[in-house]
Design an enzyme around this catalytic site. Structure first.
Site, PDB file in Angstrom:
ATOM      1  N   CYS A  70       0.871  -1.174   0.000  1.00 16.28           N
ATOM      2  CA  CYS A  70       0.000   0.000   0.000  1.00 16.28           C
ATOM      3  C   CYS A  70       0.909   1.225   0.000  1.00 16.28           C
ATOM      4  CB  CYS A  70      -0.841  -0.046   1.274  1.00 16.28           C
ATOM      5  SG  CYS A  70      -1.868   1.401   1.545  1.00 16.28           S
ATOM      6  N   CYS A 180      -0.963   3.583  -6.548  1.00 14.84           N
ATOM      7  CA  CYS A 180      -1.847   3.006  -5.538  1.00 14.84           C
ATOM      8  C   CYS A 180      -2.161   1.602  -6.024  1.00 14.84           C
ATOM      9  CB  CYS A 180      -3.131   3.838  -5.431  1.00 14.84           C
ATOM     10  SG  CYS A 180      -4.434   3.028  -4.456  1.00 14.84           S
TER      11      CYS A 180
END
Ligand code: DGL
Length: 270
Positions: A70, A180
């Site tokens: 992440c 992302c």
């Protein structure tokens, strides 16, 4: 040794999926923080708190190394995690360096969550590698929500993408960096928007290579993932999947995970 991989949600599966290709024999523990997704609109303090709890959980389950799959959690929590735990902890950052080094002249768009875009970590990275100031940043937080709903090609996603990119002149761009992990699911739509020439760059392969390096693991030749008729994905058996602390062993959530891996396989080389 097992490797723990976590994300706010299903974005991190794209890193795990890449690891299935390159480290097919490795055991993993995957954790999606499905009660707290999205991280991209939370405060840094909240995210550090979540990341710490999950790291404790994964270590307790036997992880000897952690991948923070992440970009958002990496940007605010990686230093703290490395300070507090005595095992290898790998993070992710938007793959700006390969984008800048692998292209010339035209502009590069980096899409990420608002938190990742605001953090100094990304600014420092740009300062180091974007000498010609070719990089533009764009926050696309809604894609995280669409991904969590398994809504990858709907009219609403198309509209959102067209509207967000609409503020830029697409002819000027040679590369789109997916900053992302949730954004991987939408590769066909970026392709549709930008056309065939624009490079789509994500950090997944680089992250898995780095992981193999740090842990001295032998990488496979990029194995062919075969999916048989019954949709059995035996390679998933090397992994324990947790959604917010609850192990997924069957039912609709397991079907959901399988659909997501199929999607990731489909979009992998777009
Ligand atoms: N998948 C995440 C990332 O790579 C975070 C998405 C979110 O929870 O906002 O940034």
């Amino acid at each position: 040794m097992k490797i723990g991989i976590f994300d706010s949600g299903i974005g991190g599966l794209s890193v795990l999926h890449e690891a299935y290709h390159l480290l097919p024999k490795q055991e993993f523990i995957f954790y999606a923080d499905t009660e707290n997704v999205p991280y991209g609109t939370k405060t840094p303090e909240q995210i550090v708190g979540y990341a710490t709890k999950i790291t404790d959980f994964l270590i307790e389950k036997g992880a000897g190394a952690i991948v923070v799959a992440c970009n958002t959690a990496t940007s605010v929590a990686i230093k703290e995690l490395r300070k507090n735990y005595n095992i290898p902890i790998l993070g992710m950052e938007p793959a700006v360096k390969p984008a800048v080094e692998g292209t010339e002249g035209k502009r590069i768009m980096v899409i990420a969550t608002p938190v990742t875009i605001r953090q100094d970590k990304l600014k420092d990275l740009l300062h180091r590698v974007d000498e010609e100031h070719r990089v533009d940043l764009l926050a696309m937080p809604k894609l995280v929500e669409f991904a969590e709903r398994e809504e990858f090609e709907s009219e609403a996603v198309r509209e959102y993408i067209t509207q967000q990119f609409g503020a830029f002149d697409k002819e000027k761009y040679c590369a789109l960096v997916l900053g992302c992990t949730h954004f991987n699911y939408f590769k066909p739509l970026y392709r549709e928007y930008f056309g065939q020439e624009t490079l789509l760059i994500d950090g997944n392969r680089g992250t898995v290579r780095h992981l193999a390096d740090v842990l001295s693991l032998d990488m496979a030749q990029d194995i062919d993932m075969s999916f048989d008729k019954d949709n059995e994905m035996s390679w998933m058996n090397n992994t324990k999947y947790y959604f917010f602390g609850k192990e997924i062993t069957g039912g609709e959530t397991l079907q959901h995970l399988k659909r997501l891996h199929l999607r990731l396989e489909k979009v992998r080389n777009f």
